[in-house]
Design a protein around this motif. Structure first.
Motif, PDB file in Angstrom:
ATOM      1  N   ASP A  46       0.776  -1.275  -0.082  1.00  0.00           N
ATOM      2  CA  ASP A  46       0.231   0.515   0.131  1.00  0.00           C
ATOM      3  C   ASP A  46       0.989   1.068   0.166  1.00  0.00           C
ATOM      4  OD1 ASP A  46      -2.637  -1.470   0.117  1.00  0.00           O
ATOM      5  OD2 ASP A  46      -2.168  -1.474   2.235  1.00  0.00           O
ATOM      6  N   ARG A  91      -7.527   4.739  -4.507  1.00  0.00           N
ATOM      7  CA  ARG A  91      -6.680   4.411  -3.247  1.00  0.00           C
ATOM      8  C   ARG A  91      -6.787   2.627  -4.223  1.00  0.00           C
ATOM      9  NH1 ARG A  91     -12.198   1.060  -3.330  1.00  0.00           N
ATOM     10  NH2 ARG A  91     -13.510   2.146  -4.786  1.00  0.00           N
ATOM     11  N   ASP A  92      -6.050   2.823  -4.960  1.00  0.00           N
ATOM     12  CA  ASP A  92      -5.765   1.771  -6.062  1.00  0.00           C
ATOM     13  C   ASP A  92      -4.577   1.805  -6.343  1.00  0.00           C
ATOM     14  OD1 ASP A  92      -8.489   0.642  -6.528  1.00  0.00           O
ATOM     15  OD2 ASP A  92      -8.865   1.475  -8.570  1.00  0.00           O
ATOM     16  N   ARG A  93      -4.172   3.106  -5.391  1.00  0.00           N
ATOM     17  CA  ARG A  93      -2.230   3.459  -5.750  1.00  0.00           C
ATOM     18  C   ARG A  93      -1.484   3.281  -5.202  1.00  0.00           C
ATOM     19  NH1 ARG A  93       0.203   8.490  -5.688  1.00  0.00           N
ATOM     20  NH2 ARG A  93       1.928   8.092  -7.155  1.00  0.00           N
ATOM     21  N   ARG A  94      -0.563   1.621  -5.753  1.00  0.00           N
ATOM     22  CA  ARG A  94       0.285   1.043  -4.709  1.00  0.00           C
ATOM     23  C   ARG A  94       1.751   1.484  -5.081  1.00  0.00           C
ATOM     24  NH1 ARG A  94      -3.987   0.395  -2.938  1.00  0.00           N
ATOM     25  NH2 ARG A  94      -5.644  -1.728  -2.749  1.00  0.00           N
TER      26      ARG A  94
END
Length: 172
Positions: A46, A91-94
């Motif tokens: 994350d 919120r999909d960023r990794r």
């Protein structure tokens, strides 16, 4: 235009017992889909706080702590000159932690992905060469172009991207 029925995905979800050499991690950078050979991927995290580094090249966002090791975080979109949606708040960023060879030595770096999609298997023989543009451009960092769910996917050679050009400079 190619009829959808003639477009066959050459990337398939990974099943049990498949060889690692044929596996890639697919991710989204801007509006494009890209793949990185799984052998380079240490882990996917994350997004965590990134500590800026003084006088760093523009593509070096800073460093993060990964298991008590300071790891540089690279803006791969900037490095590859990819324009696209800025997913800074997504919120999909990794963070994808990679182990590559740079200047002849194993090196751990991290990149930001707008989204990590899945691990797939691919057939290297099914990949196309990068398109000819009628002008010179450096495609040495691309293993080939494939398809994933009807979209084009660029399979990247991360060692070529980070191991060749001076750090902080685009990979021409």
């Amino acid at each position: 235009m190619i009829a959808p029925s003639r477009i066959a995905d050459d990337l398939l979800p990974v099943g049990d017992g498949q060889e690692e050499a044929a596996q890639i991690l697919t991710l989204r950078l801007g509006r494009g889909v890209f793949g990185i050979p799984v052998r380079h991927v240490r882990e996917v995290l994350d997004v965590a706080p990134i500590t800026p580094v003084a006088n760093a090249p523009a593509s070096l966002l800073g460093i993060i702590d990964v298991r008590h090791e300071g790891v540089p975080v690279i803006d791969l979109k900037q490095r590859l000159r990819i324009a696209g949606d800025d997913a800074a708040g997504s919120r999909d960023r990794r963070i994808v932690v990679l182990e590559i060879e740079a200047e002849g030595a194993p090196t751990v770096i991290a990149i930001i992905a707008d989204a990590v999609l899945e691990v797939v298997e691919h057939d290297p023989a099914a990949l196309d060469r990068p398109p000819s543009l009628g002008e010179r451009w450096d495609d040495s960092f691309i293993h080939g172009i494939g398809r994933r769910m009807g979209e084009f996917m660029t399979l990247l050679d991360v060692s070529a991207i980070f191991g060749r050009a001076p750090f902080g400079q685009p990979a021409a």
